[in-house]
Design a protein around this motif. Structure first.
Motif, PDB file in Angstrom:
ATOM      1  N   VAL A   1     -10.862  22.618  -6.866  1.00 53.54           N
ATOM      2  CA  VAL A   1     -11.303  22.311  -5.381  1.00 53.54           C
ATOM      3  C   VAL A   1     -11.793  23.625  -4.219  1.00 53.54           C
ATOM      4  CG1 VAL A   1     -10.493  21.087  -3.322  1.00 53.54           C
ATOM      5  CG2 VAL A   1      -9.778  20.110  -5.620  1.00 53.54           C
ATOM      6  N   LEU A   2     -10.677  24.427  -4.650  1.00 52.55           N
ATOM      7  CA  LEU A   2     -10.561  25.752  -3.157  1.00 52.55           C
ATOM      8  C   LEU A   2     -12.472  26.074  -3.767  1.00 52.55           C
ATOM      9  CD1 LEU A   2     -10.579  27.803  -0.710  1.00 52.55           C
ATOM     10  CD2 LEU A   2      -8.892  29.275  -3.037  1.00 52.55           C
ATOM     11  N   TYR A   3     -12.984  26.219  -5.073  1.00 49.95           N
ATOM     12  CA  TYR A   3     -13.514  27.318  -5.284  1.00 49.95           C
ATOM     13  C   TYR A   3     -14.489  26.432  -5.357  1.00 49.95           C
ATOM     14  CZ  TYR A   3     -11.199  31.462  -7.296  1.00 49.95           C
ATOM     15  OH  TYR A   3     -10.890  33.045  -7.808  1.00 49.95           O
ATOM     16  N   ASN A   4     -14.762  25.009  -6.089  1.00 49.03           N
ATOM     17  CA  ASN A   4     -16.077  24.316  -6.020  1.00 49.03           C
ATOM     18  C   ASN A   4     -16.107  23.454  -4.953  1.00 49.03           C
ATOM     19  OD1 ASN A   4     -16.349  24.618  -9.139  1.00 49.03           O
ATOM     20  ND2 ASN A   4     -14.530  24.691  -9.267  1.00 49.03           N
ATOM     21  N   ASP A   5     -15.216  23.426  -3.720  1.00 44.88           N
ATOM     22  CA  ASP A   5     -15.564  22.554  -2.916  1.00 44.88           C
ATOM     23  C   ASP A   5     -15.501  21.083  -2.771  1.00 44.88           C
ATOM     24  OD1 ASP A   5     -15.779  22.096  -0.599  1.00 44.88           O
ATOM     25  OD2 ASP A   5     -17.170  22.295  -0.245  1.00 44.88           O
ATOM     26  N   ILE A   6     -14.880  20.162  -3.826  1.00 41.47           N
ATOM     27  CA  ILE A   6     -14.751  18.984  -4.355  1.00 41.47           C
ATOM     28  C   ILE A   6     -13.775  17.721  -3.325  1.00 41.47           C
ATOM     29  CG2 ILE A   6     -16.273  19.129  -6.744  1.00 41.47           C
ATOM     30  CD1 ILE A   6     -13.583  18.104  -7.262  1.00 41.47           C
ATOM     31  N   ALA A   7     -13.903  17.275  -3.386  1.00 44.55           N
ATOM     32  CA  ALA A   7     -13.380  16.251  -2.337  1.00 44.55           C
ATOM     33  C   ALA A   7     -11.860  16.184  -3.640  1.00 44.55           C
ATOM     34  CB  ALA A   7     -13.922  14.463  -2.348  1.00 44.55           C
ATOM     35  N   TRP A   8     -10.761  16.019  -2.672  1.00 48.47           N
ATOM     36  CA  TRP A   8     -10.156  15.968  -3.843  1.00 48.47           C
ATOM     37  C   TRP A   8     -10.081  14.669  -5.164  1.00 48.47           C
ATOM     38  CZ3 TRP A   8      -6.511  19.637  -3.696  1.00 48.47           C
ATOM     39  CH2 TRP A   8      -6.318  20.418  -2.724  1.00 48.47           C
TER      40      TRP A   8
END
Length: 268
Positions: A45-52
């Protein structure tokens, strides 16, 4: 950088695992997802910035909600702050921290909402947050503070300096003070200069209405490079976490990962 940077290698895991709080032995419910897998889900999530909730289940990292809860638990235990301090100490031990100067800056990340937000200084219709950063002379992040976007940089100068953790790794007392602090005109403040001198730190800060200090740009470029590294973690470039403490946990994790990469790079 690896094509899958969210995969935690054995050496990094050996540093992180002892910092994690133990899981309750009589915890109700099904067997929890392994900590290492949850960490990799957090990193994804930190690298790709997707919703949890969009964390792909086929990765095997557990659900996004599980990873988010583990992040919350580890934030409360201070895991990522401890990791950052440990890696700073290891860099210090091998002479890869430059204490001769530190640099400060505070560009603004885009933000969706939550605590510590305020009107953007460049667009009053939008709210936002800002990262204030202090790094050593080589660009290693020492401390990051999150505030509302309309908070002036100058107000965070001393908080950044005083927020540098005590860094061990070398003979003698742990170190937490640079010899000098470099800042642009946004940090121009005579009271702050006096306070820095009381801390035995030489203020090298450009004055408003006067030419920039000669050669300042060549010395301060490292802080801009550090911000670029920090915001390569896409979850930090646009702030989505509404709770500041969880956003700051991700910032600390990112700082630790930057230190980890530098520790494993050939010395230049």
């Amino acid at each position: 950088m690896s094509t899958r940077p969210w995969i935690v290698d054995d050496d990094l895991w050996a540093l992180i695992e002892p910092l994690l709080p133990p899981w309750p032995t009589r915890s109700p419910g099904p067997r929890p997802v392994a900590d290492r897998l949850c960490l990799q889900g957090i990193l994804y999530v930190l690298y790709n910035d997707i919703a949890w909730q969009l964390l792909p289940p086929e990765l095997g990292f557990g659900s996004g909600q599980t990873c988010w809860r583990r992040l919350e638990r580890w934030q409360q235990a201070g895991v990522f702050d401890q990791l950052h301090r440990i890696l700073l100490a290891e860099l210090n031990a091998v002479g890869r921290l430059d204490w001769s100067r530190a640099c400060v800056d505070g560009p603004r990340p885009r933000e969706k909402g939550g605590a510590d937000t305020g009107p953007s200084p460049v667009d009053r219709r939008k709210t936002g947050s800002k990262h204030h950063l202090i790094c050593d002379g080589r660009g290693t992040p020492l401390k990051v503070i999150t505030t509302a976007a309309n908070v002036n940089d100058v107000t965070q100068t001393l908080a950044l300096v005083d927020g540098i953790p005590s860094v061990a790794g070398r003979p003698g007392r742990p170190r937490k003070r640079p010899d000098a602090l470099l800042g642009d005109k946004g940090y121009d403040s005579n009271p702050n200069r006096e306070e820095l001198r009381k801390r035995r730190i030489l203020p090298v800060i450009s004055r408003k209405g006067a030419p920039n200090i000669k050669g300042m740009g060549k010395l301060r470029y490292v802080v801009e490079q550090t911000f670029a590294l920090l915001h390569q973690f896409k979850r930090l470039a646009v702030r989505w976490e509404r709770r500041t403490e969880l956003h700051d946990a991700l910032v600390s994790l990112a700082c630790g990962l930057i230190c980890w990469r530098r520790l494993n790079q050939p010395d230049s």
